[in-house]
Design a protein around this motif. Structure first.
Motif, PDB file in Angstrom:
ATOM      1  N   THR A  35       0.803  -1.336  -0.025  1.00 46.85           N
ATOM      2  CA  THR A  35       0.039   0.034   0.046  1.00 46.85           C
ATOM      3  C   THR A  35       0.850   1.360   0.164  1.00 46.85           C
ATOM      4  OG1 THR A  35      -1.350  -1.305   1.528  1.00 46.85           O
ATOM      5  CG2 THR A  35      -2.016   1.063   1.159  1.00 46.85           C
ATOM      6  N   THR A  39       0.337   5.279  -0.493  1.00 44.47           N
ATOM      7  CA  THR A  39       0.081   5.792   0.531  1.00 44.47           C
ATOM      8  C   THR A  39       1.189   7.208   0.886  1.00 44.47           C
ATOM      9  OG1 THR A  39      -0.256   3.825   1.812  1.00 44.47           O
ATOM     10  CG2 THR A  39      -0.098   6.001   3.171  1.00 44.47           C
ATOM     11  N   LEU A  42      -0.305   9.878  -1.763  1.00 45.47           N
ATOM     12  CA  LEU A  42      -1.625  10.246  -1.307  1.00 45.47           C
ATOM     13  C   LEU A  42      -1.363  11.299   0.018  1.00 45.47           C
ATOM     14  CD1 LEU A  42      -4.695   9.729  -1.277  1.00 45.47           C
ATOM     15  CD2 LEU A  42      -4.150   8.128   0.640  1.00 45.47           C
ATOM     16  N   SER A  67      -4.909  10.441   6.044  1.00 47.77           N
ATOM     17  CA  SER A  67      -5.232   9.886   4.781  1.00 47.77           C
ATOM     18  C   SER A  67      -4.549   8.437   4.495  1.00 47.77           C
ATOM     19  CB  SER A  67      -4.971  10.686   3.456  1.00 47.77           C
ATOM     20  OG  SER A  67      -3.953  10.920   3.043  1.00 47.77           O
ATOM     21  N   ALA A  71      -5.995   4.678   4.023  1.00 52.64           N
ATOM     22  CA  ALA A  71      -5.555   3.842   3.194  1.00 52.64           C
ATOM     23  C   ALA A  71      -5.150   2.496   3.734  1.00 52.64           C
ATOM     24  CB  ALA A  71      -4.449   4.305   2.262  1.00 52.64           C
ATOM     25  N   THR A  75      -6.749  -1.363   2.799  1.00 54.04           N
ATOM     26  CA  THR A  75      -5.881  -2.881   2.825  1.00 54.04           C
ATOM     27  C   THR A  75      -6.019  -3.813   3.881  1.00 54.04           C
ATOM     28  OG1 THR A  75      -3.948  -1.405   1.712  1.00 54.04           O
ATOM     29  CG2 THR A  75      -3.475  -3.821   2.469  1.00 54.04           C
ATOM     30  N   THR A  93      -5.178  -1.474  -3.389  1.00 53.03           N
ATOM     31  CA  THR A  93      -5.414  -0.172  -2.829  1.00 53.03           C
ATOM     32  C   THR A  93      -4.400   0.968  -3.456  1.00 53.03           C
ATOM     33  OG1 THR A  93      -5.689  -1.272  -0.600  1.00 53.03           O
ATOM     34  CG2 THR A  93      -5.485   1.104  -0.354  1.00 53.03           C
ATOM     35  N   ILE A  97      -5.721   4.271  -5.189  1.00 51.65           N
ATOM     36  CA  ILE A  97      -5.221   5.581  -4.453  1.00 51.65           C
ATOM     37  C   ILE A  97      -5.054   6.639  -5.852  1.00 51.65           C
ATOM     38  CG2 ILE A  97      -3.340   6.621  -3.497  1.00 51.65           C
ATOM     39  CD1 ILE A  97      -3.470   4.637  -1.555  1.00 51.65           C
ATOM     40  N   ASN A 198       0.799   2.937   7.852  1.00 55.82           N
ATOM     41  CA  ASN A 198       0.535   3.858   6.897  1.00 55.82           C
ATOM     42  C   ASN A 198       0.347   5.232   7.279  1.00 55.82           C
ATOM     43  OD1 ASN A 198       0.341   2.484   4.051  1.00 55.82           O
ATOM     44  ND2 ASN A 198      -0.432   0.984   5.714  1.00 55.82           N
TER      45      ASN A 198
END
Lengths: 317, 265
Positions: A35, A39, A42, A67, A71, A75, A93, A97, A198
């Protein structure tokens, strides 16, 4: 040389949050969480958009971190509730994203040079004024702020992993059956770890965008391999004997890795080769124990990198 | 304490390889009972324990633990009341973590695990006492990773961990089988001591007939997913190994074919 050190420290500390997150999932939980490739940008995209919308940069950075946590939860829920394979859940994910970032920013990148950054705001807290400072002073101040933040994250994580709840995370990575037999719902443990890790990666991305003055959908490319490289460097050089050493070592590893990259740039090495070199170094570090170059040596390496290689599937059969 | 009513468990159900692992098991274990379970390979002993612990879900029947229907409860919920040890010394402890951390996790069985420090002075004092009771000198090595312990030491630690939070039921699945004879004997003595002092309701699988007769207050023998013998304490006290084998042959109509059981002593 001065620039190399400054760049290495700045980048190393910023990516240090990410290295801590990757350590938590890959090494401690034994969960290869992909992820993070999504991430990281993001966190940057959300923070940048928030700043553009007039939100205070400190809150914007926190939103970026949050955020990332969301995420991670996506996951985690996919894997624990819908039973999707852990690697695939992360890829799904990360892929989704991409759309989220484009929707949030409305375009592939957001420049922030016209806005106050988190760092100048934070300096203001200490009574420092950007307009009266030289570039060097600014850089030192930025590094100091980052250092305090990383130190706080490192201490918080070290404390958390020694609480009753933290122990269940480590045990889930060490022996999942055993901790389940002690009454722990390991699905929830995994979910929690993914959210925490994350969040750290999202924070890392948010700080990176504040530092470089823009967010870009492509800025996550290859960050995972770099983070793994930092974890490996940290574990090999600063020791993985105890948990505290490991946590500190990984941050130092991140600084060292970023300093090496800065040095490479300084020496005019071709920047386009860095990702290949990093990938090869990671490959080498993971497979070295299997190459049987002297038995005693290989045994030591296996124990140091044991869990990481376990989660990456490169363990000796 | 634990009641099994008409339990069925199938493996590979609806295929030509279908196996009835548990075939209409009915068992009622009273509080404080120490039941030894014996049987040939594939008799369903381990499946029985896994069904009780919730590691395997049963296909039919009802499992009651302390008067509560737990048939559909997942493993981790039942584990709040059930301590369990596997025969593999690696299985019941976390090797990367220290002895005191392992104990701290076991100590919190059935409680909310929050953000309090897991290893504190007060807890360490308690851990030292319980570990000292097993007499292996582990109380001076609480900060050592469990991975550095011998198999016997790990099983002793597992015993302490399984019982430190006073579970309602203790399940032992051949927990001495992977140990050398000396360590196995030691662990059995520790087991007896802990079960006696804590008055634990216990179900212990063993491949050793002598052990099955010597320990516990009740003996059950399984064969092809069924309980074919159920011997109470008075009867068990007079029982010998040859008699037990004879009983098996008479009830099951086959000879006892597990060398491991016959050769063990």
């Amino acid at each position: 040389m001065e620039n190399v050190i400054i760049n290495g420290l700045q980048q190393g500390l910023i990516y240090g949050f990410m290295a801590l997150g990757v350590l938590l999932t890959f090494r401690i939980l034994g969960f290869p969480d992909l992820t993070v490739e999504g991430t990281f940008p993001l966190g940057a995209a959300v923070a940048a958009t928030a700043v553009v919308k007039g939100i205070d940069p400190t809150i914007a950075v926190l939103l970026g971190a949050a955020s990332g946590g969301v995420a991670g939860a996506a996951t985690g829920l996919m894997h624990t509730r819908l039973k999707v394979n852990n690697i695939l859940a992360g890829i799904l994910t990360a892929s989704a994203i991409y759309t989220v970032m484009l929707r949030v920013m409305g375009r592939p990148n957001t420049p922030l040079l016209a806005y106050d950054s988190f760092f100048t705001k934070a300096m203001g807290l200490f009574g420092l004024n950007e307009s009266q400072m030289s570039l060097f002073e600014m850089q030192v101040a930025t590094i100091s702020i980052l250092f305090i933040m990383v130190l706080a994250a490192r201490l918080l994580l070290g404390w958390f992993l020694k609480t009753d709840m933290g122990l269940t995370i480590r045990a889930t990575g060490s022996n999942e059956k055993m901790i389940r037999a002690l009454g722990v719902n390991t699905e929830n443990t995994k979910l929690l770890t993914l959210v925490i890790a994350n969040t750290l990666v999202g924070l890392s991305g948010a700080l990176a965008c504040q530092n470089q003055g823009f967010a870009d959908v492509g800025m996550g490319f290859g960050v995972l391999v770099a983070a793994i490289a930092s974890v490996i460097v940290g574990e090999m050089l600063f020791g993985g004997r105890s948990l505290s050493m490991l946590l500190t070592g990984v941050v130092l590893g991140s600084i060292l890795y970023r300093s090496l990259l800065a040095l490479g740039l300084r020496l005019n090495l071709p920047a386009e080769d860095f990702k290949m070199v990093t990938a090869l170094l990671v490959l080498l570090a993971l497979t070295l124990p299997n190459l049987k170059l002297g038995k005693a040596n290989s045994k030591k390496k296996t124990s140091m990198l044991g869990s990481l290689t376990r989660s990456l599937g490169a363990e000796k059969q | 304490m634990i009641k099994l009513n008409n339990i069925y468990k199938y493996f590979f159900a609806d295929t030509p390889n279908e196996v009835v692992a548990l075939n209409n098991i009915n068992l009622n274990i009273k509080e404080g009972d120490f039941v030894t379970v014996i049987g040939s390979n594939g008799a369903g002993k381990s499946t029985l324990l896994k069904a009780i612990a919730g590691v395997e879900m049963v296909d039919q029947g009802i499992i009651e633990l302390a008067g509560k229907d737990v048939t559909s409860q997942p493993e981790h919920k039942r584990a709040r009341e059930i301590g369990r040890i596997d025969q593999d010394p690696m299985a019941s402890t976390a090797s990367d973590m220290t002895i005191e951390e392992n104990l701290a996790m076991a100590y919190m069985r059935g409680r909310r695990r929050g953000l309090l420090r897991a290893v504190t002075g007060g807890r360490t004092k308690r851990f030292k006492e319980v570990v000292a009771d097993v007499g292996l000198g582990l109380e001076n090595r609480l900060q050592v990773p469990v991975g550095t312990l011998s198999g016997g030491q790990r099983q002793a630690l597992a015993l302490v961990m399984a019982t430190i939070a006073q579970p309602k039921l203790l399940l032992l699945d051949e927990h001495t089988a992977a140990l050398d004879p000396k360590a196995a004997k030691q662990i059995m003595e520790i087991t007896r001591k802990i079960v006696d002092t804590k008055k634990l309701t216990t179900l212990m699988i063993t491949h050793n007939m002598e052990q099955a007769i010597k320990f516990g207050t009740r003996l059950i023998m399984m064969h092809r997913g069924e309980i074919i013998l159920d011997i109470n304490q008075q009867e068990k006290e007079k029982l010998t190994v040859p008699q037990l084998i004879e009983k098996f042959t008479n009830t099951s109509g086959t000879t006892f074919d597990d060398d491991r059981v016959l050769l063990a002593n």
